[in-house]
Design an enzyme around this catalytic site. Sequence first.
Site, PDB file in Angstrom:
ATOM      1  N   GLU A  94       0.803  -1.227   0.000  1.00 51.17           N
ATOM      2  CA  GLU A  94       0.000   0.000   0.000  1.00 51.17           C
ATOM      3  C   GLU A  94       0.839   1.283   0.000  1.00 51.17           C
ATOM      4  O   GLU A  94       0.276   2.369   0.090  1.00 51.17           O
ATOM      5  CB  GLU A  94      -0.911   0.012   1.237  1.00 51.17           C
ATOM      6  CG  GLU A  94      -1.945  -1.086   1.238  1.00 51.17           C
ATOM      7  CD  GLU A  94      -2.937  -0.913   2.379  1.00 51.17           C
ATOM      8  OE1 GLU A  94      -3.894  -0.151   2.209  1.00 51.17           O
ATOM      9  OE2 GLU A  94      -2.743  -1.524   3.437  1.00 51.17           O
TER      10      GLU A  94
ATOM     11  N   SER B 215      -6.301  -2.283   1.200  1.00 48.45           N
ATOM     12  CA  SER B 215      -6.455  -1.852  -0.198  1.00 48.45           C
ATOM     13  C   SER B 215      -6.836  -2.992  -1.134  1.00 48.45           C
ATOM     14  O   SER B 215      -6.565  -2.937  -2.324  1.00 48.45           O
ATOM     15  CB  SER B 215      -5.169  -1.184  -0.703  1.00 48.45           C
ATOM     16  OG  SER B 215      -5.011   0.052  -0.069  1.00 48.45           O
TER      17      SER B 215
ATOM     18  N   SER C 250     -10.598   9.762  -1.822  1.00 42.88           N
ATOM     19  CA  SER C 250     -10.874   8.730  -0.819  1.00 42.88           C
ATOM     20  C   SER C 250     -12.201   8.961  -0.110  1.00 42.88           C
ATOM     21  O   SER C 250     -12.766  10.058  -0.143  1.00 42.88           O
ATOM     22  CB  SER C 250      -9.747   8.678   0.223  1.00 42.88           C
ATOM     23  OG  SER C 250      -8.535   8.285  -0.379  1.00 42.88           O
TER      24      SER C 250
END
EC number: 6.3.2.4
Length: 324
Positions: free
Chosen positions: A14, A164, A297
């Site tokens: 990530e 993720s 996000s």
Amino acid sequence: MKNIAIIMGGYSSEYKISLISGNVVYQYLDKTKYNGFRIHIFKEKWVYVDENEAEFPIDKNDFSTTANGTKITFDCVFNAIHGTPGEDGLLQAYFDLIGMPQSSCDYYQSALTFNKRDLLSVLKPYGIKSATSYYLNKGDHIDTDEIVKKLGLPCFVKPNKAGSSFGISKVKTANELPIAIEVAYKEDNEIIIESFLDGTEVSVGVINYQGKIIVLPLTEIVSENDFFDYEAKYLGKSQEITPARISEEMTQKVGDIAKRAYEILKMKGFSRSEFIIVDDEPFMLEMNTIPGLTTESLIPQQAKAAGISLEDLFTNAIELSLKN
């Protein structure tokens, strides 16, 4: 002016997303209150990166750096590392030991929430539901028939401690199971296999905002792919609808469960929990304690819907850390 170390990078798959999150924090930090410093944390080096991209090593004894002959110390750490060592408790414990305030939850909460199966086990006695699951550790015998009998098909194979959506597979036939297990083992030595929940997926942000625990507007996730995988999360292969298209009662119900989990675990800082609603019943998938902070996000989207700017969101996180 307070010196804020924004840590980013990390030791997992990530790290690229973390660098984006960290740079967004750096960009939106209130420059009238704080001096932001970008700190890259990788296995091979911990460095302060200045605006000319020059690197200066971090002294791990007190988490300081010396740049151009001047020693720089920090008042607070803003943690933007997804995955290890920023989301699993390692850095939280280190900062605790050296007495450095930091923006995420404490080390025990980080370690617990990073371990999906332990988190769900702890929350189960409080009536928080999760999918039927089957656990494997690397080296365990794989009994495909037993797994299929317990969970049915399709099912999901996930690394237990990774984020993720790295290493996750949706398995539709028994033959695909061993391959999916190998893929998950590339990310982690523990695996969680879960029954397929066919319902509406929602993401729920819970934060301590100005001393009060609040639930942000929910996001509904509609993936173009088979599930909310890496492509869906970061490459635009999903629709993220904030607020979610669910009834007020259901919004309240899911929000209450996410908030209760935050309180039961004595959380601090950000949390983002994922649920799938099946027949009016929310099932929890996981909780992220260092959720993505890129402008796309979910937490920034939810904060925006709640009328909270990124600058306010980051200022709030820093001020609460300094108070603690």
